[in-house]
Design an enzyme around this catalytic site. Structure first.
Site, short mmCIF file in Angstrom:
data_model
loop_
_atom_site.label_atom_id
_atom_site.label_comp_id
_atom_site.label_asym_id
_atom_site.label_seq_id
_atom_site.Cartn_x
_atom_site.Cartn_y
_atom_site.Cartn_z
N ASP A 45 129.44 82.94 -38.12
CA ASP A 45 129.90 83.50 -36.85
C ASP A 45 129.57 82.55 -35.71
OD1 ASP A 45 131.05 85.83 -37.83
OD2 ASP A 45 129.16 86.93 -37.77
N GLY A 46 128.42 81.88 -35.81
CA GLY A 46 128.01 80.92 -34.79
C GLY A 46 129.03 79.79 -34.65
N GLU A 123 128.32 88.21 -26.05
CA GLU A 123 127.57 88.85 -24.98
C GLU A 123 127.04 87.83 -23.97
OE1 GLU A 123 125.44 86.88 -27.29
OE2 GLU A 123 125.28 88.81 -28.32
N ARG A 148 113.77 97.08 -14.14
CA ARG A 148 112.67 96.13 -14.25
C ARG A 148 112.27 96.04 -15.72
NH1 ARG A 148 107.72 94.35 -11.17
NH2 ARG A 148 108.79 95.00 -9.29
N ASP A 150 112.33 93.15 -19.45
CA ASP A 150 112.52 91.81 -20.01
C ASP A 150 113.90 91.25 -19.74
OD1 ASP A 150 110.00 91.96 -20.96
OD2 ASP A 150 110.51 91.91 -23.10
N ALA A 185 113.48 96.16 -23.18
CA ALA A 185 112.15 96.61 -22.76
C ALA A 185 112.06 96.91 -21.27
CB ALA A 185 111.11 95.54 -23.15
P1 NAP Z 1 122.00 82.47 -34.65
O1 NAP Z 1 120.57 82.49 -34.27
O2 NAP Z 1 122.43 81.80 -35.91
O3 NAP Z 1 122.59 83.97 -34.62
C1 NAP Z 1 121.86 85.05 -35.01
C2 NAP Z 1 122.65 85.84 -36.05
O4 NAP Z 1 123.69 86.58 -35.39
C3 NAP Z 1 123.32 84.99 -37.11
O5 NAP Z 1 123.07 85.61 -38.35
C4 NAP Z 1 124.77 85.06 -36.73
O6 NAP Z 1 125.64 84.90 -37.83
C5 NAP Z 1 124.85 86.47 -36.21
N1 NAP Z 1 126.02 86.82 -35.39
C6 NAP Z 1 126.67 86.08 -34.45
N2 NAP Z 1 127.68 86.79 -33.92
C7 NAP Z 1 127.67 88.00 -34.54
C8 NAP Z 1 128.47 89.18 -34.43
N3 NAP Z 1 129.46 89.25 -33.54
N4 NAP Z 1 128.16 90.24 -35.20
C9 NAP Z 1 127.15 90.19 -36.09
N5 NAP Z 1 126.35 89.12 -36.23
C10 NAP Z 1 126.62 88.05 -35.47
O7 NAP Z 1 122.81 81.87 -33.42
P2 NAP Z 1 124.39 81.69 -33.34
O8 NAP Z 1 124.98 81.65 -34.70
O9 NAP Z 1 124.67 80.60 -32.39
O10 NAP Z 1 124.87 83.06 -32.68
C11 NAP Z 1 124.59 83.38 -31.35
C12 NAP Z 1 124.40 84.85 -31.31
O11 NAP Z 1 123.14 85.20 -31.87
C13 NAP Z 1 124.34 85.41 -29.92
O12 NAP Z 1 125.62 85.60 -29.39
C14 NAP Z 1 123.59 86.70 -30.16
O13 NAP Z 1 124.47 87.78 -30.38
C15 NAP Z 1 122.83 86.49 -31.44
N6 NAP Z 1 121.40 86.67 -31.20
C16 NAP Z 1 120.80 87.75 -31.74
C17 NAP Z 1 119.47 88.01 -31.49
C18 NAP Z 1 118.86 89.23 -32.11
O14 NAP Z 1 119.54 89.90 -32.90
N7 NAP Z 1 117.64 89.56 -31.75
C19 NAP Z 1 118.72 87.17 -30.69
C20 NAP Z 1 119.35 86.06 -30.13
C21 NAP Z 1 120.71 85.83 -30.39
P3 NAP Z 1 125.85 83.45 -38.53
O15 NAP Z 1 124.64 83.19 -39.33
O16 NAP Z 1 127.07 83.70 -39.38
O17 NAP Z 1 126.09 82.42 -37.48
MN MN Z 2 124.39 80.93 -36.62
#
Ligand code: NAP
Ligand code: MN
Length: 267
Positions: A45-46, A123, A148, A150, A185
């Site tokens: 997805d990334g 997002e 107020r 995080d 939070a």
């Molecule tokens: P990443 O750290 O690899 O992403 C975190 C996980 O989110 C990965 O497993 C990614 O899938 C998955 N993901 C991305 N878009 C998704 C969607 N629309 N629905 C379900 N899962 C999804 O970083 P990245 O691949 O660059 O993705 C960035 C996204 O990470 C941000 O947009 C944010 O949504 C998410 N994120 C999540 C958290 C959390 O859940 N606490 C924290 C920070 C960011 P892949 O492994 O297939 O790439």
């Molecule tokens: Mn990813």
């Protein structure tokens, strides 16, 4: 038809990219980095998020499709084993298109009246490295609450399964033109009070966040974070633009949710 393939960059994704590229060219499709009609992302997805931002300036003429080389993705929902079938489907164009809503974020500065406008596929999150964020939250021009805590996450329906889900937000079907605001939070006591529940806003209901304390903010648009100072306001709403996905077979959203989060894998 012109196409471009974006790979995650690992060996497996690169290999699948090379195979697809070769076959599609043999089918008389043209490889075009600049003005592709179809962008194929190979990775996760990334990777599709990255591809989206690379071609965000031509959303009305580019469609996207994702092949996953890791686990099942929400945007990357074709498995490598299906690649040959996919190539034949692509070569048979025209293809069907499904559109998903996007989030529009406008960040206005206190200095010089400048503004930055972004589109997010998943997002926007607003945090600070510097204590808590304090925002006046206006919805549709009316004061709603003072937040107020995080930070805040404002997600699209297709992004609702990503960060939003980890924050306890609801999963929204991408046929709904909406954005969701979730809290990170929030501080709730006798002085500070927030709604506490995720809010789902329809099209044209703008959320405006006005910093009440001068901080530098870490504003993330999907996978990309920028540090902002002198922020006057952050405006979020459903964008006029939409992302177009090429659809060659049905894979309903709720099946993807089930297969990603509920069902046990057979293999
Ligand atoms: P990443 O750290 O690899 O992403 C975190 C996980 O989110 C990965 O497993 C990614 O899938 C998955 N993901 C991305 N878009 C998704 C969607 N629309 N629905 C379900 N899962 C999804 O970083 P990245 O691949 O660059 O993705 C960035 C996204 O990470 C941000 O947009 C944010 O949504 C998410 N994120 C999540 C958290 C959390 O859940 N606490 C924290 C920070 C960011 P892949 O492994 O297939 O790439
Ligand atoms: Mn990813």
């Amino acid at each position: 038809m012109k196409f471009k393939i974006v790979s995650k960059g690992d060996e497996r994704s690169n290999r699948i990219k090379a195979t697809m590229k070769q076959y599609l060219i043999e089918f008389d499709l043209e490889y075009d980095r600049k003005e592709p009609d179809l962008v194929i992302s190979v990775g996760g997805d990334g990777t599709l998020l990255e591809a989206f931002h690379r071609y965000v300036h031509r959303l009305d003429s580019t469609a996207f499709i994702g092949v996953h080389t890791g686990h099942l993705g929400f945007y990357a929902d074709w498995v490598p084993d299906e690649v040959e079938k996919l190539i034949i489907e692509i070569a048979k164009t025209p293809f069907q298109v499904v559109e998903y809503p996007l989030l529009e974020v406008t960040i206005r500065s206190k200095t010089g009246g400048t503004e930055d406008r972004f589109l997010a596929l998943n997002e926007a999150t607003i945090k600070t490295a510097d204590g808590s964020v304090v925002f006046d939250v206006e919805i549709k021009g009316e004061h709603f609450e003072t937040f107020r805590g995080d930070g805040l996450c404002i997600s699209t329906p297709s992004g609702s399964t990503a960060y939003n889900k980890a924050l306890g937000g609801g999963i929204i079907h991408p046929s709904l033109d909406a954005i969701q605001l979730t809290e990170m939070a929030s501080i709730n006591n006798r002085v500070f009070r927030t709604i506490g529940s995720p809010l789902i806003l329809p099209k044209h209901h703008t959320a405006l966040l006005k910093p009440m304390v001068d901080r530098s903010f870490l504003i993330a648009i999907d996978h990309f974070t920028t540090n902002y100072v002198n922020v006057k306001s952050i405006q979020c709403r459903v964008a006029e633009e939409r992302i177009r996905f090429a659809r060659f077979r049905p894979f309903p959203f709720w099946n993807r949710v089930r297969d990603s989060f509920v069902a046990e894998e057979d293999d």
